[in-house]
Motif scaffolding. Structure first.
Motif, PDB file in Angstrom:
ATOM      1  N   GLN A 179       0.687  -1.307  -0.153  1.00  0.00           N
ATOM      2  CA  GLN A 179       0.071  -0.106   0.177  1.00  0.00           C
ATOM      3  C   GLN A 179       1.033   1.500   0.154  1.00  0.00           C
ATOM      4  O   GLN A 179       0.262   2.372  -0.649  1.00  0.00           O
ATOM      5  CB  GLN A 179      -0.710   0.300   1.264  1.00  0.00           C
TER       6      GLN A 179
ATOM      7  N   ASP B  23     -10.949  -2.107   3.698  1.00  0.00           N
ATOM      8  CA  ASP B  23     -11.265  -1.467   5.142  1.00  0.00           C
ATOM      9  C   ASP B  23     -11.061   0.457   4.937  1.00  0.00           C
ATOM     10  O   ASP B  23     -12.455   1.631   5.698  1.00  0.00           O
ATOM     11  CB  ASP B  23     -11.348  -1.579   6.184  1.00  0.00           C
ATOM     12  N   LYS B  24      -9.835   0.926   5.277  1.00  0.00           N
ATOM     13  CA  LYS B  24      -9.465   2.122   4.444  1.00  0.00           C
ATOM     14  C   LYS B  24      -9.646   2.350   3.555  1.00  0.00           C
ATOM     15  O   LYS B  24      -7.486   2.818   3.165  1.00  0.00           O
ATOM     16  CB  LYS B  24      -8.987   2.964   6.268  1.00  0.00           C
ATOM     17  N   PRO B  25      -9.902   2.678   2.708  1.00  0.00           N
ATOM     18  CA  PRO B  25      -9.841   2.598   0.702  1.00  0.00           C
ATOM     19  C   PRO B  25      -8.752   3.792   0.459  1.00  0.00           C
ATOM     20  O   PRO B  25      -8.459   4.809   1.810  1.00  0.00           O
ATOM     21  CB  PRO B  25     -10.926   2.763   0.184  1.00  0.00           C
TER      22      PRO B  25
ATOM     23  N   ASP C 211      -7.352   7.134  -1.375  1.00  0.00           N
ATOM     24  CA  ASP C 211      -8.040   8.009  -2.646  1.00  0.00           C
ATOM     25  C   ASP C 211      -7.629   7.556  -4.123  1.00  0.00           C
ATOM     26  O   ASP C 211      -8.830   7.909  -5.074  1.00  0.00           O
ATOM     27  CB  ASP C 211      -7.752   9.478  -1.643  1.00  0.00           C
TER      28      ASP C 211
END
Length: 350
Positions: free
Chosen positions: A144, A172-174, A176
């Motif tokens: 990531q 869970d937390k995309p 941008d």
């Protein structure tokens, strides 16, 4: 003036290269000039598919599979210095390529060093989370971190549920910059008459590809029905060999492969994500044998079996009678997602 767009897939089997084929075709349709860059069999495949395009060679990541799949992480760790050197080398080469070939955009399919800060750069991956067993949290965070260095990240799946990638391609937390572009496949469904009861298609790094080829060539002698067996070996010339009820090909081009898929009733293959996207596009029933030690393929095989779509077993456990399980599962289905290439390529028009 047509804009030159560099398309650079990772050489890890054939999956990354084959899913770039529809992207390259779409670039040409939309008035861009694709330039291909890779190494090994991935570069060989794309040269055969697009002989009219400029094809450049990048350093090999020297990804090697152990003979025993359980030692995969150790092998990757031992090879990591070579991989880091290749990534550093390709970053320098990309800077030179951008200037020499007037490149206006970059599409990297899992090649970590193929980007340039002065040119819009895209990273393609279905692995926002990288499955590596008890180190998944670490490898996912590292991946990531790299994804964030690119202007956009294209995920070849849908953002909603149901989807094909599960936890692999959804966070869970995309981030941008992530854009879900829909499953990619170079194949199309056609109403052709059935010619084969079973299609076998292999891919992936050596030596595991060869191990499975040798195992299946013997085991499928007991299969009752006609088989087309594509070994996935990219060689200078295509070879065809018929033994009893099995027709062996060393490789097929896209057109031949599309025909073979549509003429086949069932498919036996690895659970690589590109193959899964092809099967979904064609609405095929299949049986999976994940590459030993490759956590991603094992995860996808377990996910799709749990959802009642495709059965699987481990490589050393496979027997021809297991193919009877296929009829107990629903098979994969097409999401009917039409990719709007103008929107996908918008980054290159900024």
């Amino acid at each position: 003036m047509k804009k030159n767009i560099l398309v650079a897939p990772l050489n890890w089997g054939l999956g990354h290269a084959t899913r770039c084929i529809p992207i390259i075709k779409a670039l040409e349709t939309k008035g861009y000039t694709p330039i291909i860059a890779s190494d090994g069999v991935a570069l060989g495949l794309l040269r055969k598919e697009f002989p009219h395009l400029l094809a450049l060679e990048l350093p090999s990541y020297q990804i090697e599979y152990p003979k025993n799949g359980w030692f995969f992480k150790i092998k990757i760790l031992m090879n990591s210095p070579k991989m880091v050197n290749a990534i550093l080398s390709e970053k320098k080469i990309i800077r030179r390529m951008v200037k020499e070939h007037d490149i206006s955009g970059i599409i990297s399919d899992n090649r970590l060093g193929v980007r340039y800060k002065k040119v819009p750069s895209v990273f393609i991956t279905h692995q926002l989370n990288v499955m590596t067993g008890n180190t998944t949290w670490l490898t996912s965070k590292m991946h990531q971190y790299i994804i964030r260095k690119f202007d956009e990240c294209w995920v070849p799946d849908v953002s909603s549920t149901p989807n094909l990638t599960g936890d692999l391609g959804h966070l869970d937390k995309p981030i941008d910059t992530i854009k879900y572009i829909g499953p990619l496949s170079r194949l199309h469904k056609k109403p052709l008459e059935k010619k084969y009861d079973l299609m076998v298609i292999l891919s992936g790094p050596e030596p595991q590809r060869t191990f499975l080829e040798e195992k299946l060539a013997l085991e499928l002698l007991n299969y009752e029905g006609k088989i087309v067996f594509i070994k996935g070996k990219i060689e200078p010339k295509q070879t065809v060999e018929i033994k009893n009820h099995i027709t062996f090909y060393n490789y097929m081009n896209t057109e031949e492969l599309e025909t073979a898929f549509n003429e086949s009733d069932r498919v036996l293959c690895r659970s690589g994500y590109t193959t899964i996207m092809d099967l979904a596009q064609l609405g095929k029933k299949a049986f999976f044998i994940p590459t030993p030690g490759q956590y991603e393929q094992e995860y996808l095989a377990k996910k799709l079996k749990k959802e009642g779509l495709v059965p699987y077993c481990k490589q050393d456990k496979f027997k021809v009678k297991k193919l009877m399980e296929i009829d107990l599962y629903k098979g994969l289905r097409d999401f009917k997602t039409a990719i709007t290439w103008k929107e996908v390529f918008h980054l290159f028009e900024k």
